[in-house]
Motif scaffolding. Structure first.
Motif, PDB file in Angstrom:
ATOM      1  N   GLU A 107       0.829  -1.208   0.000  1.00 39.08           N
ATOM      2  CA  GLU A 107       0.000   0.000   0.000  1.00 39.08           C
ATOM      3  C   GLU A 107       0.863   1.258   0.000  1.00 39.08           C
ATOM      4  O   GLU A 107       0.620   2.198  -0.782  1.00 39.08           O
ATOM      5  N   ALA A 108       1.885   1.288   0.861  1.00 39.91           N
ATOM      6  CA  ALA A 108       2.766   2.457   0.935  1.00 39.91           C
ATOM      7  C   ALA A 108       3.495   2.672  -0.386  1.00 39.91           C
ATOM      8  O   ALA A 108       3.654   3.818  -0.837  1.00 39.91           O
ATOM      9  N   LEU A 109       3.930   1.591  -1.024  1.00 35.48           N
ATOM     10  CA  LEU A 109       4.610   1.707  -2.315  1.00 35.48           C
ATOM     11  C   LEU A 109       3.652   2.198  -3.403  1.00 35.48           C
ATOM     12  O   LEU A 109       4.042   2.967  -4.280  1.00 35.48           O
ATOM     13  N   ALA A 110       2.396   1.750  -3.346  1.00 37.69           N
ATOM     14  CA  ALA A 110       1.402   2.233  -4.314  1.00 37.69           C
ATOM     15  C   ALA A 110       1.189   3.735  -4.151  1.00 37.69           C
ATOM     16  O   ALA A 110       1.171   4.487  -5.136  1.00 37.69           O
ATOM     17  N   PHE A 111       1.047   4.189  -2.913  1.00 36.91           N
ATOM     18  CA  PHE A 111       0.871   5.617  -2.664  1.00 36.91           C
ATOM     19  C   PHE A 111       2.097   6.404  -3.132  1.00 36.91           C
ATOM     20  O   PHE A 111       1.976   7.438  -3.790  1.00 36.91           O
ATOM     21  N   ALA A 112       3.280   5.907  -2.787  1.00 40.39           N
ATOM     22  CA  ALA A 112       4.514   6.599  -3.156  1.00 40.39           C
ATOM     23  C   ALA A 112       4.655   6.706  -4.671  1.00 40.39           C
ATOM     24  O   ALA A 112       5.050   7.751  -5.197  1.00 40.39           O
ATOM     25  N   SER A 113       4.324   5.636  -5.374  1.00 40.56           N
ATOM     26  CA  SER A 113       4.455   5.646  -6.833  1.00 40.56           C
ATOM     27  C   SER A 113       3.487   6.625  -7.473  1.00 40.56           C
ATOM     28  O   SER A 113       3.804   7.254  -8.491  1.00 40.56           O
ATOM     29  N   LEU A 114       2.297   6.783  -6.889  1.00 43.81           N
ATOM     30  CA  LEU A 114       1.328   7.749  -7.416  1.00 43.81           C
ATOM     31  C   LEU A 114       1.773   9.176  -7.147  1.00 43.81           C
ATOM     32  O   LEU A 114       1.622  10.056  -8.000  1.00 43.81           O
TER      33      LEU A 114
END
Length: 470
Positions: A107-114
């Motif tokens: 989840e954190a990586l998804a947010f960071a990538s966005l």
């Protein structure tokens, strides 16, 4: 106005001018409305766009993902990480060398990538900073105060949020804990998401069961706004859902209520089973061309289940799958006579059973995206088992809840005439869960054993799910 004039806050002339301006705005709007009503009558209905959106690319370069991971585990100089969070950060570092990626990490990586792509992200909810199950820890607090003792938790200067300090980010990340006032909070987030359709706005319930306190917002706006006003958003609901024996108030996000409201392409409903699927689903929701609300039945016990983990390779090189075939068939596909379809946590209960390997005639597949209904993917799955005789929908929820009724009607339209279709799960219930741990374990075990043909189903047959009554 008279009171303000009396107190000297404004002059009488100023008050009069403000009133005249306000009445002028109302009069102009009234005139515009009358002119529009005087036009020719409408000759056609307003059509809702029901077509599928083009699938966005949810992968990203491996080096970017690795860089974002490094930024997420980095803390400022002089910041003292709490001793219980050091293994948490170390585990995320190990993911770079092939270690597992859990749900909160994905989840954190998804947010960071966005954020790196320029998509604003706003996450609010009940105990959201830490996570209800102590899985998220998006905000860390310095464990040592300025004078050497424990730092006060409400000290802003001693708190650090990695997602708000990414050097790769070009958009802001908002994070707020919201009170247990679901209707007010969800109403605000819906309005926010309508006004900023380019942002990914998420609201998380402490437990999925609590969303029923916001049912008015869901019914009046979230599910029907598109049909009533052509108004939609990307608002994403994260509802912890799953039967682990916690009782009727902490088990169900009321999946059936959302599925009952699904029509005309108005929303998306998912129940994903791996961190990688969750990662790609979040990116997909932010990047897909047509904004629609998304309801996700998020996990609880799966948050730390080793079998329910992913790798970085699956994040940067994978894609979202609406339906997932059995990844570990105990025998050749030609031997499969029974296909078990399920969604969510119950998949792991079935495949982890000690006698699963002996059931060579059974395949266990997952429906990850429930709506829009993955008709094409399910047709391909059914066709891939050439000797299939029986399809069974298995769920943890009672017969009158969960996805059973939703799946029954849609499977009737795509099942070949030669196949039988049945249901395995809990009996009709007024309450979502048993409320007693022992009763829960007994019932959960029965569902798994019946699904694997280890015992006969003792429940009254669900005649409505058999083909002659579909």
């Amino acid at each position: 106005a008279d009171k303000l004039v009396e107190e000297g806050a404004i002059s009488a002339e100023g008050a009069g001018k403000m009133a005249d301006d306000a009445y002028g705005v109302v009069a102009a709007a009234h005139t515009e409305l009358k002119e529009s009503m005087a036009g020719p009558p409408e000759t056609g209905a307003h059509e809702i766009d029901r077509t599928m959106s083009r699938e966005p690319k949810t992968t990203l370069p491996e080096d970017l993902l690795r860089s974002l991971n490094e930024q997420l585990v980095r803390v400022p100089g002089g910041f003292h990480v709490h001793r219980k969070l050091k293994p948490f950060l170390e585990k995320r570092r190990e993911a770079l060398d092939g270690g597992p990626v859990d749900w909160a990490h994905a989840e954190a990586l998804a947010f960071a990538s966005l954020l790196a792509l320029g998509v604003p992200v706003r996450l609010t909810g009940q105990d959201t900073e830490r996570g209800t199950f102590s899985q998220r820890h998006l905000v860390m607090h310095d464990a040592v105060g300025s004078e050497g003792g424990a730092a006060p938790l409400d000290s802003p200067s001693r708190a650090y949020c990695p997602l708000q300090n990414l050097h790769s980010a070009v958009s802001p990340f908002e994070l707020h804990n919201s009170p247990l006032s679901e209707q007010a909070c969800l109403g605000f987030e819906y309005g926010y998401s309508v006004q900023d359709t380019d942002a990914l706005v998420l609201w998380e319930a402490q437990f999925g069961d609590f969303v029923n306190s916001a049912q008015v917002i869901i019914d009046q706006f979230l599910t029907s706004g598109l049909a009533k006003w052509g108004q939609t958003s990307r608002l994403t609901l994260l509802l912890p859902h799953g039967y682990e024996g916690s009782g009727p108030e902490h088990s169900s996000g009321r999946l059936e209520r959302f599925l009952q409201a699904c029509a005309e392409g108005n929303m998306r409903v998912a129940n994903v089973t791996t961190p990688a699927q969750y990662f790609h689903l979040l990116r997909r929701q932010a990047l897909v061309s047509k904004p629609r609300p998304l309801v996700v039945m998020t996990p609880k016990s799966l948050l730390r289940l080793p079998a329910a983990s992913s790798t970085l390779d699956e994040l940067w090189g994978g894609a979202f799958q609406r339906v997932i075939d059995d990844p570990s068939l105990p025998g050749p596909r030609e031997e499969v006579k029974k296909l078990v379809l399920c969604s969510g946590k119950v998949f792991y209960d079935i495949v982890a059973h000690e006698e699963r390997e002996q059931a060579r005639h059974i395949a266990v597949a997952r429906v990850e995206m429930l709506y829009p209904f993955p008709e094409g993917e399910l047709k391909e799955l059914l066709a891939s088992y050439e000797n299939l005789e029986l399809v069974v929908w298995v769920q943890e929820e009672p017969r009158n809840m969960g996805a059973r009724a939703f799946m029954r009607r849609r499977m009737a339209a795509i099942l070949p005439e030669s196949l039988h279709y049945f249901y395995v799960g809990r009996q009709l219930r007024a309450s979502p869960g048993e409320g007693y741990a022992a009763a829960h374990r007994k019932e959960q075990s029965r569902i798994v054993r019946v699904a694997l043909d280890l015992e006969d189903d003792r429940l009254e047959p669900d005649l409505s799910s058999q083909r002659p009554f579909l």
